[in-house]
Design a protein around this motif. Structure first.
Motif, PDB file in Angstrom:
ATOM      1  N   GLU A 189      39.257  55.615  41.552  1.00 29.20           N
ATOM      2  CA  GLU A 189      38.927  57.000  41.224  1.00 29.20           C
ATOM      3  C   GLU A 189      38.514  57.815  42.447  1.00 29.20           C
ATOM      4  O   GLU A 189      38.441  59.045  42.388  1.00 29.20           O
ATOM      5  N   PHE A 190      38.271  57.135  43.578  1.00 31.38           N
ATOM      6  CA  PHE A 190      37.898  57.841  44.803  1.00 31.38           C
ATOM      7  C   PHE A 190      39.079  58.000  45.750  1.00 31.38           C
ATOM      8  O   PHE A 190      38.893  58.236  46.943  1.00 31.38           O
ATOM      9  N   ASP A 199      32.408  67.509  45.158  1.00 31.87           N
ATOM     10  CA  ASP A 199      31.970  66.855  43.926  1.00 31.87           C
ATOM     11  C   ASP A 199      32.330  65.371  43.937  1.00 31.87           C
ATOM     12  O   ASP A 199      31.515  64.517  43.549  1.00 31.87           O
ATOM     13  N   LEU A 200      33.556  65.067  44.378  1.00 35.76           N
ATOM     14  CA  LEU A 200      33.985  63.674  44.441  1.00 35.76           C
ATOM     15  C   LEU A 200      33.205  62.915  45.496  1.00 35.76           C
ATOM     16  O   LEU A 200      32.837  61.751  45.300  1.00 35.76           O
ATOM     17  N   GLY A 202      30.157  63.519  46.356  1.00 42.16           N
ATOM     18  CA  GLY A 202      28.844  63.268  45.763  1.00 42.16           C
ATOM     19  C   GLY A 202      28.860  62.078  44.822  1.00 42.16           C
ATOM     20  O   GLY A 202      27.927  61.265  44.823  1.00 42.16           O
ATOM     21  N   ARG A 203      29.923  61.963  44.026  1.00 37.82           N
ATOM     22  CA  ARG A 203      30.022  60.826  43.105  1.00 37.82           C
ATOM     23  C   ARG A 203      30.194  59.511  43.868  1.00 37.82           C
ATOM     24  O   ARG A 203      29.650  58.479  43.472  1.00 37.82           O
ATOM     25  N   GLU A 206      26.874  58.525  45.267  1.00 34.77           N
ATOM     26  CA  GLU A 206      25.996  58.051  44.197  1.00 34.77           C
ATOM     27  C   GLU A 206      26.387  56.651  43.740  1.00 34.77           C
ATOM     28  O   GLU A 206      25.519  55.827  43.416  1.00 34.77           O
ATOM     29  N   ALA A 207      27.693  56.367  43.733  1.00 37.29           N
ATOM     30  CA  ALA A 207      28.169  55.074  43.228  1.00 37.29           C
ATOM     31  C   ALA A 207      28.066  53.957  44.265  1.00 37.29           C
ATOM     32  O   ALA A 207      27.996  52.772  43.892  1.00 37.29           O
TER      33      ALA A 207
END
Length: 312
Positions: A189-190, A199-200, A202-203, A206-207
């Motif tokens: 997904e990255f 936004d991506l 940041g995710r 975070e992950a």
């Protein structure tokens, strides 16, 4: 069983400060302060007068095991973060093989796992040696890149790339540094340009700690050990705050993660694992029989999180 027969690293003496890079990278004073105070970054190593070939050669020639037994080296693997490191028709890997007297070896690049590629290269080298069935055969793994473009100088909102290099001889079996387990997780997904999609990005940020904690846990369990049995974690030198988060998730002492090179060297692409190994060896941080983990994350064609557990 895959083992590290010898490890060497080359870190240039020259350093540049984060502040001095700010104008070229279009960083605001506030961004610089965040890198310094939050991420724990200070300066990065640079070697502007040394080419990529010279950078890689500087580490490989420190391997004492190459002297007098070059014929044992069956494979030369270049683990790198960037898909392209030199303009066509230059090929620093083949030039390196010739310079080291390893023209007879099969030489190829391992990539597409970004800064976690060095662990994949060690794993692949071990598999090739095991398949060959020659117990005396060796594989040479090298890592290191030049910070020649903006993309190769900064990890957005995370870290700065450093110029350094490393090399290791991999064997099938050996008396020390045997690999007991290898765990890797891919996150498709990255798969995008994180720098262009806040936004991506940041995710991903975070992950990452949870994903790293997970692969470390899996590797430790596969080796039949507990986290309490792990004497040291050798990290990728991205920043300090991310590793503090990993340690909180693992309930593992951050003091047992070798983070000293983060502020003084920076993120050496795929070479961090070997640079930190050399630091640990020089400081006597690993004793005979100690278990340690090498861990790294990379974002390219998705994200890869990897961990290897060794017995010193």
């Amino acid at each position: 069983m895959t083992a590290l027969a010898e490890v060497a690293a080359y870190v240039p003496a020259q350093r540049v400060t984060i502040e001095s890079l700010a104008p070229e990278l279009d960083l605001t004073p506030m961004q610089v302060k965040v890198f310094q105070r939050y991420h724990g970054l200070s300066e990065v190593s640079r070697d502007p007068d040394r080419s990529l070939l010279e950078l890689l050669t500087s580490a490989a020639r420190q391997l004492r095991g190459l002297n007098g037994q070059r014929e044992r080296v069956r494979y030369v693997l270049y683990a790198r973060s960037m898909p392209v490191v030199a303009p066509f028709p230059l090929n620093p890997l083949h030039e390196l093989s010739q310079r080291l007297g390893l023209d007879h070896a099969v030489a190829f690049t391992v990539t597409h796992q970004a800064c976690a590629t060095s662990l994949q290269a060690i794993h692949l080298a071990g598999q090739l040696l095991a398949t060959d069935g020659d117990t005396d055969a060796l594989a040479l793994v090298v890592a290191g890149e030049k910070a020649y473009t903006r993309v190769a100088q900064i990890v957005p909102e995370t870290s700065f790339f450093a110029e350094a290099s490393a090399a290791c001889l991999v064997s099938h079996g050996g008396p020390r540094d045997q690999m007991l387990a290898y765990a890797a997780e891919s996150r498709g997904e990255f798969d995008s340009d994180l720098a262009e999609q806040p936004d991506l990005l940041g995710r991903f940020q975070e992950a990452s700690p949870a994903a790293l904690a997970n692969v470390i846990t899996v590797a430790v369990k596969e080796a039949g050990l507990r986290l309490a049995d792990v004497s040291l974690i050798l990290p990728h030198n991205v920043n300090k705050v991310s590793w503090r988060r990993v340690c909180r998730l693992l309930d593992y002492p951050v003091e047992k993660v070798l983070l000293d090179n983060v502020a003084s060297i920076g993120h050496g692409f795929c070479a961090d694992a070997f640079i930190n190994y050399q630091t640990a060896a020089e400081r006597g941080l690993l004793g005979a029989g100690d278990s340690y983990v090498i861990a790294a994350a990379g974002a390219a064609l998705g994200a890869t999180f990897s961990a290897m557990l060794f017995e010193h």
